[in-house]
Design a protein around this motif. Structure first.
Motif, PDB file in Angstrom:
ATOM      1  N   ASN A 176      30.888  72.961  25.818  1.00 25.55           N
ATOM      2  CA  ASN A 176      30.973  72.093  27.381  1.00 25.55           C
ATOM      3  C   ASN A 176      32.515  70.789  27.183  1.00 25.55           C
ATOM      4  O   ASN A 176      32.435  70.259  26.008  1.00 25.55           O
ATOM      5  N   ARG A 177      32.492  70.767  28.071  1.00 31.32           N
ATOM      6  CA  ARG A 177      33.740  69.292  28.421  1.00 31.32           C
ATOM      7  C   ARG A 177      32.782  68.570  28.114  1.00 31.32           C
ATOM      8  O   ARG A 177      31.729  68.363  28.818  1.00 31.32           O
ATOM      9  N   CYS A 178      33.264  67.629  27.826  1.00 30.83           N
ATOM     10  CA  CYS A 178      31.935  66.157  28.015  1.00 30.83           C
ATOM     11  C   CYS A 178      32.111  65.624  29.600  1.00 30.83           C
ATOM     12  O   CYS A 178      33.506  65.471  30.040  1.00 30.83           O
ATOM     13  N   ALA A 179      31.409  65.262  30.378  1.00 30.13           N
ATOM     14  CA  ALA A 179      31.489  65.075  31.656  1.00 30.13           C
ATOM     15  C   ALA A 179      32.272  64.045  31.328  1.00 30.13           C
ATOM     16  O   ALA A 179      32.561  63.849  32.255  1.00 30.13           O
ATOM     17  N   TRP A 180      32.086  62.566  30.799  1.00 32.42           N
ATOM     18  CA  TRP A 180      32.732  61.381  31.074  1.00 32.42           C
ATOM     19  C   TRP A 180      34.150  61.681  30.623  1.00 32.42           C
ATOM     20  O   TRP A 180      34.973  61.213  30.889  1.00 32.42           O
ATOM     21  N   SER A 181      34.738  62.510  30.050  1.00 32.10           N
ATOM     22  CA  SER A 181      36.058  62.420  29.259  1.00 32.10           C
ATOM     23  C   SER A 181      36.577  62.912  30.770  1.00 32.10           C
ATOM     24  O   SER A 181      37.270  63.357  31.337  1.00 32.10           O
ATOM     25  N   LEU A 182      35.288  64.106  31.648  1.00 31.48           N
ATOM     26  CA  LEU A 182      36.304  64.966  32.604  1.00 31.48           C
ATOM     27  C   LEU A 182      36.231  63.893  33.853  1.00 31.48           C
ATOM     28  O   LEU A 182      37.620  63.757  34.795  1.00 31.48           O
ATOM     29  N   ILE A 183      35.252  63.165  33.589  1.00 36.69           N
ATOM     30  CA  ILE A 183      35.179  61.783  34.630  1.00 36.69           C
ATOM     31  C   ILE A 183      37.061  61.046  34.838  1.00 36.69           C
ATOM     32  O   ILE A 183      37.243  60.565  35.632  1.00 36.69           O
ATOM     33  N   TYR A 184      36.638  60.584  33.043  1.00 35.71           N
ATOM     34  CA  TYR A 184      37.825  59.529  32.712  1.00 35.71           C
ATOM     35  C   TYR A 184      38.934  60.409  33.349  1.00 35.71           C
ATOM     36  O   TYR A 184      39.511  59.305  34.166  1.00 35.71           O
ATOM     37  N   GLU A 185      39.351  61.644  33.253  1.00 36.69           N
ATOM     38  CA  GLU A 185      40.584  61.870  33.988  1.00 36.69           C
ATOM     39  C   GLU A 185      40.856  62.602  34.850  1.00 36.69           C
ATOM     40  O   GLU A 185      41.758  62.124  35.442  1.00 36.69           O
ATOM     41  N   ARG A 186      39.928  62.454  35.476  1.00 40.20           N
ATOM     42  CA  ARG A 186      39.897  62.509  37.424  1.00 40.20           C
ATOM     43  C   ARG A 186      40.333  61.341  37.671  1.00 40.20           C
ATOM     44  O   ARG A 186      40.735  61.553  39.016  1.00 40.20           O
ATOM     45  N   LEU A 187      39.028  60.314  37.259  1.00 39.95           N
ATOM     46  CA  LEU A 187      39.812  58.758  37.977  1.00 39.95           C
ATOM     47  C   LEU A 187      40.853  58.056  37.025  1.00 39.95           C
ATOM     48  O   LEU A 187      41.652  56.870  38.068  1.00 39.95           O
ATOM     49  N   THR A 188      41.330  58.172  36.183  1.00 36.28           N
ATOM     50  CA  THR A 188      42.701  58.552  35.845  1.00 36.28           C
ATOM     51  C   THR A 188      43.744  58.889  36.842  1.00 36.28           C
ATOM     52  O   THR A 188      44.181  58.449  37.000  1.00 36.28           O
ATOM     53  N   HIS A 189      43.338  60.425  37.085  1.00 34.54           N
ATOM     54  CA  HIS A 189      44.312  60.874  38.121  1.00 34.54           C
ATOM     55  C   HIS A 189      44.259  60.426  39.013  1.00 34.54           C
ATOM     56  O   HIS A 189      45.509  59.760  40.394  1.00 34.54           O
ATOM     57  N   GLN A 190      43.260  59.319  39.681  1.00 33.21           N
ATOM     58  CA  GLN A 190      43.535  59.394  41.497  1.00 33.21           C
ATOM     59  C   GLN A 190      43.588  57.498  41.547  1.00 33.21           C
ATOM     60  O   GLN A 190      43.725  56.574  41.954  1.00 33.21           O
ATOM     61  N   ASN A 191      43.470  57.005  39.862  1.00 33.94           N
ATOM     62  CA  ASN A 191      44.031  55.301  39.819  1.00 33.94           C
ATOM     63  C   ASN A 191      42.849  54.844  39.454  1.00 33.94           C
ATOM     64  O   ASN A 191      43.025  54.101  41.004  1.00 33.94           O
ATOM     65  N   LYS A 192      41.591  55.284  39.603  1.00 37.80           N
ATOM     66  CA  LYS A 192      40.285  54.685  40.205  1.00 37.80           C
ATOM     67  C   LYS A 192      39.769  53.910  39.323  1.00 37.80           C
ATOM     68  O   LYS A 192      38.185  54.243  39.247  1.00 37.80           O
ATOM     69  N   THR A 193      40.104  54.281  37.654  1.00 37.56           N
ATOM     70  CA  THR A 193      39.436  53.418  36.393  1.00 37.56           C
ATOM     71  C   THR A 193      38.473  52.812  36.383  1.00 37.56           C
ATOM     72  O   THR A 193      37.618  52.355  35.767  1.00 37.56           O
ATOM     73  N   LYS A 194      39.057  51.348  37.598  1.00 41.22           N
ATOM     74  CA  LYS A 194      38.730  50.321  37.795  1.00 41.22           C
ATOM     75  C   LYS A 194      36.211  50.536  38.461  1.00 41.22           C
ATOM     76  O   LYS A 194      35.828  50.036  37.995  1.00 41.22           O
ATOM     77  N   ASN A 195      36.799  51.416  38.424  1.00 42.19           N
ATOM     78  CA  ASN A 195      35.024  51.935  38.858  1.00 42.19           C
ATOM     79  C   ASN A 195      34.224  52.221  37.748  1.00 42.19           C
ATOM     80  O   ASN A 195      33.517  51.663  37.969  1.00 42.19           O
ATOM     81  N   LEU A 196      34.915  52.417  36.236  1.00 42.94           N
ATOM     82  CA  LEU A 196      33.807  52.864  35.504  1.00 42.94           C
ATOM     83  C   LEU A 196      33.631  50.786  35.000  1.00 42.94           C
ATOM     84  O   LEU A 196      33.184  50.957  34.145  1.00 42.94           O
ATOM     85  N   LEU A 197      34.376  50.196  35.576  1.00 39.85           N
ATOM     86  CA  LEU A 197      34.345  48.479  35.538  1.00 39.85           C
ATOM     87  C   LEU A 197      32.240  48.371  36.074  1.00 39.85           C
ATOM     88  O   LEU A 197      31.706  47.145  35.352  1.00 39.85           O
ATOM     89  N   GLU A 198      31.824  49.038  36.532  1.00 38.92           N
ATOM     90  CA  GLU A 198      30.788  48.298  37.213  1.00 38.92           C
ATOM     91  C   GLU A 198      29.464  49.592  36.296  1.00 38.92           C
ATOM     92  O   GLU A 198      29.701  50.152  36.450  1.00 38.92           O
TER      93      GLU A 198
END
Ligand code: SF4
Ligand code: SF4
Length: 216
Positions: free
Chosen positions: A175-197
């Motif tokens: 399985n892919r690590c869920a958090w690596s998928l989240i990071y990839e998706r947010l990077t693609h959307q230019n939304k990695t700032k979501n991860l600071l919350e």
């Protein structure tokens, strides 16, 4: 949909005694899609039981058994057969089984399926587990990928230290690590700032209010 699996026939059979009269209830929605509790599976189970000289008083596939309003109307049409039955086998998820159990308080209900998770159907027998019904959906913050369900540890604030090759889950490297998928998706959307919350722990008791459960 609620993904279900069929119980082994022997698992169901052990709740049935010789001479029992049996009514079988299926589900026209999720369990039909999963190939576990539709018309075909209800007929197959009825056939198995008949082959053991057990009497089938009737069958119905409710659309759906988890809607009490529909069950009340449809079950009334089978009143005589239901009254004449010793056991009611239900091929549905736990919600459907519970509704039938509430509506037929004097009957012994036998569950024919195991509820497995809330997910999607990719193709028959192949499902994706997507949601654990935590009561506070995070998907707008996590790029549409659920860490509660798809991270093996349900981590809410980034990956654990065990992530393999920056990509795979240490618990199951298929399985892919869920958090690596989240990071990839947010990077693609230019939304990695979501991860600071910082995400607070889920309030799993959010819906455990007295009015959630209808006491009869
Ligand atoms: S965060 Fe995950 S478990 Fe919670 S409601 Fe959303 S998809 Fe379901
Ligand atoms: S490797 Fe990723 S998905 Fe697996 S438990 Fe750790 S954080 Fe969760």
């Amino acid at each position: 949909m609620i993904v279900t699996e069929k119980k082994e026939y022997s698992e169901v059979r052990k709740f049935i005694n010789a001479g029992d009269k049996i009514f079988i209830i299926g589900c026209a929605q999720c369990a039909t899609s999963c190939g576990t509790g539709g018309e075909k599976e209800v007929a197959e189970l009825a056939e198995h039981l008949k082959n053991e000289a057990l009497e089938i008083t009737g069958t119905i596939v409710l659309d759906p058994p988890c809607d009490e309003r529909i069950c009340k109307i449809e079950l009334k049409k089978h009143n005589n057969a239901l009254n004449n039955s010793d056991k009611i086998i239900v091929l549905a998820c736990g919600a459907g089984i519970s509704v039938i159990n509430d509506l037929l308080p004097n009957k012994q209900i036998v569950s024919g399926l195991d509820g497995v998770f809330l997910g999607s159907l990719k193709r028959l027998g192949v499902y994706n587990e997507y949601c654990s019904l935590c009561g506070e959906c995070l998907l707008s913050k996590t790029g549409g990928i659920c860490p509660v369900t798809r991270c093996a540890k349900g981590l809410l604030n980034g990956p654990c230290g065990g992530i393999v090759d920056g990509k795979y889950c240490e618990v199951n490297t298929n399985n892919r690590c869920a958090w690596s998928l989240i990071y990839e998706r947010l990077t693609h959307q230019n939304k990695t700032k979501n991860l600071l919350e910082y995400q607070q722990p889920r309030k799993y008791n959010k819906y455990a209010k007295p009015n959630t459960f209808n006491k009869r």
